[in-house]
Design an enzyme around this catalytic site. Structure first.
Site, PDB file in Angstrom:
ATOM      1  N   CYS A  50       0.809  -1.223   0.000  1.00 31.31           N
ATOM      2  CA  CYS A  50       0.000   0.000   0.000  1.00 31.31           C
ATOM      3  C   CYS A  50       0.841   1.271   0.000  1.00 31.31           C
ATOM      4  O   CYS A  50       0.631   2.169  -0.830  1.00 31.31           O
ATOM      5  CB  CYS A  50      -0.995  -0.017   1.156  1.00 31.31           C
ATOM      6  SG  CYS A  50      -0.254   0.114   2.808  1.00 31.31           S
ATOM      7  N   HIS A  66      -2.763   1.494   6.800  1.00 35.11           N
ATOM      8  CA  HIS A  66      -3.095   1.334   5.381  1.00 35.11           C
ATOM      9  C   HIS A  66      -3.254   2.708   4.750  1.00 35.11           C
ATOM     10  O   HIS A  66      -3.701   3.660   5.395  1.00 35.11           O
ATOM     11  CB  HIS A  66      -4.384   0.527   5.209  1.00 35.11           C
ATOM     12  CG  HIS A  66      -4.647   0.145   3.777  1.00 35.11           C
ATOM     13  ND1 HIS A  66      -3.916  -0.837   3.135  1.00 35.11           N
ATOM     14  CD2 HIS A  66      -5.528   0.613   2.854  1.00 35.11           C
ATOM     15  CE1 HIS A  66      -4.359  -0.965   1.885  1.00 35.11           C
ATOM     16  NE2 HIS A  66      -5.324  -0.084   1.701  1.00 35.11           N
ATOM     17  N   HIS A  99      -5.823   1.769  -4.386  1.00 39.08           N
ATOM     18  CA  HIS A  99      -4.946   1.254  -3.326  1.00 39.08           C
ATOM     19  C   HIS A  99      -4.538  -0.180  -3.630  1.00 39.08           C
ATOM     20  O   HIS A  99      -5.100  -0.832  -4.507  1.00 39.08           O
ATOM     21  CB  HIS A  99      -5.646   1.343  -1.961  1.00 39.08           C
ATOM     22  CG  HIS A  99      -6.758   0.358  -1.762  1.00 39.08           C
ATOM     23  ND1 HIS A  99      -7.007  -0.265  -0.567  1.00 39.08           N
ATOM     24  CD2 HIS A  99      -7.699  -0.130  -2.621  1.00 39.08           C
ATOM     25  CE1 HIS A  99      -8.043  -1.079  -0.672  1.00 39.08           C
ATOM     26  NE2 HIS A  99      -8.485  -1.016  -1.906  1.00 39.08           N
TER      27      HIS A  99
END
Length: 354
Positions: free
Chosen positions: A269, A317, A329
């Protein structure tokens, strides 16, 4: 009569202790990853399995960000060590040149019968012993004193550089030990999640992937029955840095998630957001918990394309906002870079790279 005394054990060397500690850390990390699941109730419901897998993936992502942080520090220590070694080599060459010049001067004076006591000491097998007796320099000629002083400085500089290099090497080995521990945690949790997912039927796994992965990898892929797809926003047409970052993220859609990866063929990520903004000429730090502080904080109602959006209480994240309530993402292992609504995960904050 035979002795029954216990044999004396040899103490562990420093390297052995470090190796044993690293192995113990890795073993403990793997054991922790399997805790509560290796002997899990085989009658877990699909919903319980999915909840446990979600937990494991979340913890694996948190460990991945710690791995990324340790990796960045390890790379920095390695670069610094390489630089120190190169500088040491250059200064050693200059030192050897200076000592050679001193030898030439000594030979010249010897041929003329004028080899002074300072040069006799300088040409001894242990020059440092001579250099420590700096008072003798006052009895040497100006040129001799300058040459000897240069050698002394060179010896001091090389010695200091070697000490710094030794410190950097110790730092590098410590960082590499951290990497091994974080890697063991990640791999253990992912292996356990894979075992749990194997308990689900193919239909249950497909439903889990659709729910947890966000939108389909390609915006043109039809949504699954009953799955609502958010309208895809086209990449911005302007040439701003934010637009270039978003365009890069669009180009990464469909590429696999691999923990620790920063592209070009795969990403995690924070690796994706770092690579996207790097394509726009902006350098971001490596981890989620450092990226959130790399730009100006923005509220959720002020989001603009290119902003970094962060999730979960530990800021573990990150995605790249593209407008219309969506982000691009890299969700987790086994998935690909894709579109997803920003409200699909617990909100933690947003920042706008400068």
């Amino acid at each position: 009569m035979a002795s029954h005394r216990k044999p004396r054990q040899r103490p562990l060397s420093g390297g052995t202790v470090r190796t044993a500690a690293t192995l113990a850390l890795a073993g403990a990390a793997t054991a922790t990853a399997f805790e509560g699941t290796s002997h899990a109730d085989p009658q877990l419901t699909p919903a319980q399995v999915k909840a446990e897998v979600d937990r494991l993936y979340g913890e694996a992502e948190e460990a991945t960000e710690r791995y990324n942080g340790a990796k960045a520090k390890s790379d920095e220590a390695e670069r610094a060590l390489t630089g120190l070694r190169e500088e040491t080599a250059r200064k050693t060459d200059r030192l050897n040149t200076a000592r050679s010049a001193l030898g030439s001067l000594a030979a010249s004076q010897y041929r003329s019968g004028g080899l002074g006591p300072a040069l006799q000491l300088a040409m001894a097998s242990d020059p440092q012993d001579y250099l420590d007796r700096a008072g003798l320099l006052t009895r040497a000629g100006d040129r001799t004193a300058a040459e000897v002083a240069a050698v002394r400085r060179g010896l001091d500089e090389v010695g200091q550089l070697r000490d710094k290099a030794a410190g950097r090497l110790a730092d590098l080995r410590a960082r590499q030990g951290e990497l091994a521990g974080h890697k063991a945690v990640i791999e253990g949790k992912l292996a356990t999640a894979k075992q749990l997912l194997a308990r689900l039927t193919a239909e249950e796994r497909a439903a889990y992937e659709a729910r947890s992965g966000g939108d389909d990898p390609a915006p043109t892929t039809p949504a699954a029955p009953g799955q609502r797809r958010p309208a895809a926003s086209p990449p911005p047409a302007d040439s701003s840095r934010a637009a270039r970052a978003v365009a890069f993220a669009y180009g990464a859609i469909g590429k696999p998630y691999v923990w620790g990866a920063t592209g070009p063929g795969s990403f995690d990520c924070s690796g994706l957001t770092q690579a996207a903004w790097r394509a726009a000429g902006v350098s971001l730090p490596r981890t989620t918990y450092t990226q959130i502080n790399a730009g100006r904080r923005v509220s959720r109602d002020q989001l603009a394309p290119g902003d970094l959006v962060f999730f979960y209480s530990g800021v573990t994240h990150v995605g790249l906002y593209i407008g219309n309530g969506q982000m691009i993402h890299a969700p987790r292992p086994g998935s690909t870079v894709r579109l997803a609504p920003v409200d699909s995960m617990p909100w933690a904050g947003a920042s706008r790279p400068a």
